[in-house]
Design a protein around this motif. Structure first.
Motif, PDB file in Angstrom:
ATOM      1  N   PHE A  38       0.859  -1.184   0.000  1.00 40.96           N
ATOM      2  CA  PHE A  38       0.000   0.000   0.000  1.00 40.96           C
ATOM      3  C   PHE A  38       0.895   1.234   0.000  1.00 40.96           C
ATOM      4  CE2 PHE A  38      -2.515  -3.411   1.705  1.00 40.96           C
ATOM      5  CZ  PHE A  38      -3.789  -3.206   1.175  1.00 40.96           C
ATOM      6  N   VAL A  39       0.705   2.098  -0.988  1.00 41.66           N
ATOM      7  CA  VAL A  39       1.616   3.220  -1.211  1.00 41.66           C
ATOM      8  C   VAL A  39       0.867   4.548  -1.122  1.00 41.66           C
ATOM      9  CG1 VAL A  39       3.252   4.269  -2.830  1.00 41.66           C
ATOM     10  CG2 VAL A  39       3.009   1.781  -2.741  1.00 41.66           C
ATOM     11  N   PHE A  40       1.484   5.497  -0.439  1.00 35.21           N
ATOM     12  CA  PHE A  40       0.949   6.846  -0.310  1.00 35.21           C
ATOM     13  C   PHE A  40       2.077   7.818  -0.649  1.00 35.21           C
ATOM     14  CE2 PHE A  40      -0.463   3.835   2.838  1.00 35.21           C
ATOM     15  CZ  PHE A  40      -1.840   3.813   2.682  1.00 35.21           C
ATOM     16  N   GLY A  41       1.770   8.876  -1.394  1.00 40.30           N
ATOM     17  CA  GLY A  41       2.849   9.795  -1.698  1.00 40.30           C
ATOM     18  C   GLY A  41       2.582  10.702  -2.874  1.00 40.30           C
ATOM     19  N   ASP A  42       3.667  11.035  -3.560  1.00 37.70           N
ATOM     20  CA  ASP A  42       3.635  12.022  -4.638  1.00 37.70           C
ATOM     21  C   ASP A  42       4.183  11.419  -5.926  1.00 37.70           C
ATOM     22  OD1 ASP A  42       6.393  11.897  -4.027  1.00 37.70           O
ATOM     23  OD2 ASP A  42       6.233  13.592  -2.666  1.00 37.70           O
ATOM     24  N   SER A  43       4.770  12.253  -6.782  1.00 37.29           N
ATOM     25  CA  SER A  43       5.190  11.789  -8.101  1.00 37.29           C
ATOM     26  C   SER A  43       6.330  10.781  -8.073  1.00 37.29           C
ATOM     27  CB  SER A  43       5.596  12.986  -8.970  1.00 37.29           C
ATOM     28  OG  SER A  43       6.631  13.736  -8.357  1.00 37.29           O
ATOM     29  N   TYR A  44       7.060  10.682  -6.967  1.00 33.66           N
ATOM     30  CA  TYR A  44       8.104   9.669  -6.863  1.00 33.66           C
ATOM     31  C   TYR A  44       7.503   8.269  -6.723  1.00 33.66           C
ATOM     32  CZ  TYR A  44      12.301  12.601  -6.528  1.00 33.66           C
ATOM     33  OH  TYR A  44      13.358  13.447  -6.798  1.00 33.66           O
ATOM     34  N   GLY A 113       0.910  12.297  -8.278  1.00 37.51           N
ATOM     35  CA  GLY A 113       1.924  13.270  -8.618  1.00 37.51           C
ATOM     36  C   GLY A 113       1.458  14.663  -8.236  1.00 37.51           C
ATOM     37  N   ALA A 114       2.394  15.492  -7.755  1.00 36.91           N
ATOM     38  CA  ALA A 114       2.128  16.878  -7.327  1.00 36.91           C
ATOM     39  C   ALA A 114       1.457  16.974  -5.961  1.00 36.91           C
ATOM     40  CB  ALA A 114       1.306  17.647  -8.364  1.00 36.91           C
ATOM     41  N   SER A 115       1.228  15.843  -5.285  1.00 37.11           N
ATOM     42  CA  SER A 115       0.642  15.904  -3.946  1.00 37.11           C
ATOM     43  C   SER A 115       1.659  16.437  -2.944  1.00 37.11           C
ATOM     44  CB  SER A 115       0.173  14.516  -3.507  1.00 37.11           C
ATOM     45  OG  SER A 115      -0.963  14.121  -4.223  1.00 37.11           O
ATOM     46  N   LYS A 116       1.140  17.082  -1.932  1.00 38.49           N
ATOM     47  CA  LYS A 116       1.973  17.592  -0.849  1.00 38.49           C
ATOM     48  C   LYS A 116       1.521  16.952   0.459  1.00 38.49           C
ATOM     49  CE  LYS A 116       2.647  22.096  -3.104  1.00 38.49           C
ATOM     50  NZ  LYS A 116       1.738  21.877  -4.248  1.00 38.49           N
ATOM     51  N   SER A 158       5.823   7.775   0.718  1.00 40.13           N
ATOM     52  CA  SER A 158       6.910   8.349  -0.073  1.00 40.13           C
ATOM     53  C   SER A 158       6.714   9.855  -0.153  1.00 40.13           C
ATOM     54  CB  SER A 158       6.905   7.734  -1.481  1.00 40.13           C
ATOM     55  OG  SER A 158       7.856   8.372  -2.316  1.00 40.13           O
ATOM     56  N   TYR A 159       7.664  10.600   0.408  1.00 38.70           N
ATOM     57  CA  TYR A 159       7.534  12.058   0.427  1.00 38.70           C
ATOM     58  C   TYR A 159       8.795  12.690  -0.146  1.00 38.70           C
ATOM     59  CZ  TYR A 159       6.896  16.852   2.020  1.00 38.70           C
ATOM     60  OH  TYR A 159       6.766  18.218   2.052  1.00 38.70           O
ATOM     61  N   ALA A 160       8.622  13.476  -1.222  1.00 39.28           N
ATOM     62  CA  ALA A 160       9.761  14.061  -1.927  1.00 39.28           C
ATOM     63  C   ALA A 160       9.878  15.571  -1.729  1.00 39.28           C
ATOM     64  CB  ALA A 160       9.678  13.743  -3.419  1.00 39.28           C
ATOM     65  N   GLY A 161       9.173  16.107  -0.726  1.00 40.75           N
ATOM     66  CA  GLY A 161       9.376  17.507  -0.360  1.00 40.75           C
ATOM     67  C   GLY A 161       8.601  18.526  -1.165  1.00 40.75           C
ATOM     68  N   GLY A 162       7.430  18.152  -1.667  1.00 38.67           N
ATOM     69  CA  GLY A 162       6.652  19.080  -2.478  1.00 38.67           C
ATOM     70  C   GLY A 162       6.326  20.383  -1.775  1.00 38.67           C
ATOM     71  N   ASP A 163       6.045  20.332  -0.467  1.00 40.79           N
ATOM     72  CA  ASP A 163       5.749  21.549   0.296  1.00 40.79           C
ATOM     73  C   ASP A 163       6.960  22.476   0.312  1.00 40.79           C
ATOM     74  OD1 ASP A 163       3.012  20.862   1.798  1.00 40.79           O
ATOM     75  OD2 ASP A 163       4.286  19.082   1.828  1.00 40.79           O
ATOM     76  N   TYR A 164       8.152  21.899   0.460  1.00 42.07           N
ATOM     77  CA  TYR A 164       9.371  22.699   0.524  1.00 42.07           C
ATOM     78  C   TYR A 164       9.704  23.309  -0.834  1.00 42.07           C
ATOM     79  CZ  TYR A 164       9.845  19.522   4.549  1.00 42.07           C
ATOM     80  OH  TYR A 164       9.621  18.794   5.687  1.00 42.07           O
ATOM     81  N   ILE A 165       9.600  22.496  -1.869  1.00 37.08           N
ATOM     82  CA  ILE A 165       9.928  22.976  -3.217  1.00 37.08           C
ATOM     83  C   ILE A 165       8.994  24.116  -3.608  1.00 37.08           C
ATOM     84  CG2 ILE A 165       9.955  22.323  -5.665  1.00 37.08           C
ATOM     85  CD1 ILE A 165      10.904  19.538  -4.764  1.00 37.08           C
ATOM     86  N   TYR A 166       7.708  23.967  -3.290  1.00 37.47           N
ATOM     87  CA  TYR A 166       6.743  25.026  -3.593  1.00 37.47           C
ATOM     88  C   TYR A 166       7.109  26.296  -2.828  1.00 37.47           C
ATOM     89  CZ  TYR A 166       2.323  27.573  -3.835  1.00 37.47           C
ATOM     90  OH  TYR A 166       1.364  28.546  -4.026  1.00 37.47           O
ATOM     91  N   TYR A 167       7.454  26.164  -1.571  1.00 39.43           N
ATOM     92  CA  TYR A 167       7.809  27.320  -0.734  1.00 39.43           C
ATOM     93  C   TYR A 167       9.042  28.026  -1.289  1.00 39.43           C
ATOM     94  CZ  TYR A 167       8.607  29.975   3.590  1.00 39.43           C
ATOM     95  OH  TYR A 167       8.781  30.972   4.514  1.00 39.43           O
TER      96      TYR A 167
END
Length: 344
Positions: A38-44, A113-116, A158-167
């Motif tokens: 079971f996977v949760f995350g963003d574009s990675y 993808g693009a989730s934060k 899986s978290y690739a830092g979308g909140d940080y990159i957006y900031y």
């Protein structure tokens, strides 16, 4: 937002060992031969949940595998695909295609993808990671997970830092990043607790990759060196995450719950490859194969250029590794990851 019933059941599970009780029927039967992922995350981690009007559904995405766009932010296979192989699991269903099915007999990929972690409107096409975990809670409470959660099943955030990159890209004050990092890690902590309440015995989370080494930030040095301005936030995120995982493992040990929390250290794997210790086959580890607005065109003209061979590039676009890049990352992760995911 969780209903009062959900909050009660999750709280109950933390006190008494899980939504289905400390000794569910499946535990008496022993582990499944084929685990569910079971996977949760963003574009990675997203293998095709985003709508078809996103760039991941346009050429040249998917040219290596499956030969056409499949919704993966890559030329081919991504982290979820390689993790699935390590685990020996069947391909997880996509939430996009199976989210309304009455029963799911395999695992499911909820990543978009693009989730934060922090930002997501109620009707957003990119539900944040907390919302994704909530989807699974709904499934379990409704009895839609075939065979329930077994000891061999694995959950991954899986978290690739979308909140940080957006900031960062919004040119907002660097001083505000510390509070955001703390909030993101707090939310990761809560979501891991919820997954433990669903009786997962193996709960994994990724460390944060070196953001300053992504092509979008190495372009200023002609792709020769990482941009160190993001190092402090990455270091803080990974440091706080380690403390959270250590605390959860200690609580599991004391309460004798038999649950194991694990960090998939893609930060170290990224750095190993980027320093050319893990692979010699990449011509330039910091320059992307697809440059420009990858997957986009205007008036019939491509808004990007493509390298001759994606296998010679570690990065596919400004943010995501190529299939060979992900293969090299999971090669570095190696035995410790395999042992964690496959041990009883």
């Amino acid at each position: 937002m969780y209903s009062l019933m959900k909050l009660f059941l999750i709280s109950f599970s933390l006190l008494f060992g899980g939504i289905n009780g400390e000794m569910g029927s499946n535990q008496l039967l022993g582990p499944r031969k084929v685990p569910k992922l079971f996977v949760f995350g963003d574009s990675y981690a997203d293998t095709g949940n985003t709508k078809r009007d996103t760039e991941a559904w346009a050429l040249p995405y998917g040219i290596t595998f499956p030969g056409k766009p499949s919704g993966r932010y890559c030329d081919g296979l991504i982290a979820t695909d390689f993790l699935e192989k390590v685990l020996g699991a069947e391909s997880p269903y996509l939430y996009r295609t199976h989210g309304r099915k009455k029963k799911i007999k395999r695992g499911m990929n909820f990543a978009f993808g693009a989730s934060k972690m922090l930002e997501s409107s109620p009707n957003s096409p990119f539900p944040n990671i907390t919302a994704q975990v909530n989807f699974l809670v709904d499934f379990v409470l409704a009895g839609r997970v075939y065979g329930d959660i077994t000891p061999s099943d694995v959950s991954l955030i899986s978290y690739a830092g979308g909140d940080y990159i957006y900031y960062i890209d919004q040119n907002r004050p660097a001083a505000g990043l510390k509070a955001i990092v703390e909030k993101v890690v707090d939310n990761l902590h809560v979501n891991m607790i919820i997954l433990s309440g669903l009786l997962f015995k193996k709960i994994a989370v990724t460390s944060l990759q070196p953001i300053g080494c992504l092509p979008s930030y190495t372009s200023s040095s002609s792709f020769k060196s990482c941009n160190e301005s993001q190092s402090a936030l990455v270091e803080l995120h990974n440091k706080l995450l380690k403390k959270v995982v250590a605390k959860l493992n200690e609580q599991s040990r004391v309460m004798k719950k038999g649950q194991h929390f694990f960090i998939i250290d893609i930060h170290n794997a990224f750095m190993t490859v980027l320093k050319n210790k893990g692979s010699k086959r990449f011509k330039n580890t910091m320059k992307s194969c697809c440059e420009g607005y990858c997957g986009r065109s205007s008036d019939g003209k491509k808004l990007y250029t493509l390298c001759d061979d994606p296998k010679s590039s570690f990065f596919w676009d400004e943010v995501h590794p190529t299939q060979e890049g992900w293969r090299s990352i999971y090669s570095v992760l190696g035995k410790p990851l395999t042992e964690f995911l496959t041990k009883p």
